[in-house]
Enzyme design. Sequence first.
Site, PDB file in Angstrom:
ATOM      1  N   GLN A   1      38.433  13.295  62.260  1.00 28.45           N
ATOM      2  CA  GLN A   1      38.404  12.564  61.000  1.00 28.45           C
ATOM      3  C   GLN A   1      39.835  12.206  60.621  1.00 28.45           C
ATOM      4  OE1 GLN A   1      37.922  14.357  56.921  1.00 28.45           O
ATOM      5  NE2 GLN A   1      35.869  13.450  57.093  1.00 28.45           N
TER       6      GLN A   1
ATOM      7  N   TYR B   1      39.263  11.106  48.053  1.00 29.87           N
ATOM      8  CA  TYR B   1      40.557  10.828  48.669  1.00 29.87           C
ATOM      9  C   TYR B   1      40.814   9.326  48.626  1.00 29.87           C
ATOM     10  CZ  TYR B   1      40.305  15.733  49.809  1.00 29.87           C
ATOM     11  OH  TYR B   1      40.205  17.096  49.704  1.00 29.87           O
TER      12      TYR B   1
ATOM     13  N   LEU C   1      24.781  22.186  52.287  1.00 29.42           N
ATOM     14  CA  LEU C   1      23.907  23.354  52.177  1.00 29.42           C
ATOM     15  C   LEU C   1      22.707  23.257  53.107  1.00 29.42           C
ATOM     16  CD1 LEU C   1      23.966  24.484  48.439  1.00 29.42           C
ATOM     17  CD2 LEU C   1      24.897  25.644  50.434  1.00 29.42           C
TER      18      LEU C   1
ATOM     19  N   ARG D   1      30.276  25.125  56.051  1.00 26.49           N
ATOM     20  CA  ARG D   1      30.541  26.555  55.865  1.00 26.49           C
ATOM     21  C   ARG D   1      29.666  27.427  56.757  1.00 26.49           C
ATOM     22  NH1 ARG D   1      31.354  23.998  51.012  1.00 26.49           N
ATOM     23  NH2 ARG D   1      33.224  24.591  49.836  1.00 26.49           N
TER      24      ARG D   1
END
Length: 366
Positions: A111, A193, A313, A336
Amino acid sequence: MSAAPASFAALFAPYTLRSVTIPNRVWMAPMCQYSAEAFGPNAGVAHEWHFAHYAARAVGGTGLIIQEATAVSPEGRISPYDLGIWNDAQVEALRPITAFVKAQGAVPGIQIGHAGRKASTERPWKGGRWVGPEAHGWLPSAPSAVPFHEGDPVPHELTVDEIREITGQFAAAAERALAAGYEVVEIHGAHGYLIGQFLSPDSNKRTDEYGGSFENRTRFPLEVVDAVRAVWPAELPLFFRISATDWLDGEGWTADETVRLAGLLLEHGVDLLDVSTGGLSPHAKVPVGPGYQVPFAARVKGETGLPVAAVGLITDPEQAEKILANGEADAVLLGRELLRDPYWARRAAAELGGELRTPTQYHRAW
């Protein structure tokens, strides 16, 4: 694009974009490690931590590994400790990572991004707020002179010439990514960003050709896509990461605008939209829950035909399998969850009856 064979779980069917076949639909989302040196000749250069981090997920069976947001310029780093891809020393340090990832049968992606007004921050475990020159920081730049947090310095408002210079930096970063061995490039247009700052009317207050209307706010993102696509080989896929909504009750970037932009990105040569949300404003109220961003990906896929990856999630193998089986996305990106368990893909394959390549050294365990 490939379809899932009936004999496999959808999660473990290969997926082809242009000339690249990704062995399964378990993909690693880009997650900053904030672990490079901050200054000197090794600023932004990958080292042992980065190799071990990405190597573990490749051995663990992840099909596509998208490297963390890697800055196109020193000023584009989120923190002084981010990876960069603005010089050849950085390229040389990345080559062993891509070579090892490929040797495990996975696809290396990267990325590339610019943090804009969210640049020059401390590492998250040290508070994450803006840092100045005394901590190797700098004054951020942005579409408009509007800080991210109250109390942050007012960012420098980019001139048109500076916008065009950054566009060129994205293209140069893509060329270096190819030299480093990556097979997928993702342009970071999400999470508030720089590109996301141009998209959102909450952060973009310009009155020139880069602000105001939808056409003007999407001008810089599409110019970046065109510049990258011009130097990125036609046989290799290009991704774009988007925040599908700013979660600002219609005052920022919206889901409707995401669908409209997705159609344009498809026309400009983007092969897949990585659909996330949020990050533009610290005041956003995000209804976080299992799979909370999947409906945005499903809408883009359904209304534009642009392939999508869902993220947010997604933690359970059955949950991930259902997203793909229902046609809501073409792949799932784990963040995560892959930090917690580098071998998530192997566990999911055991639960769902999928097949994964196993390193010869580990055959006795499988």
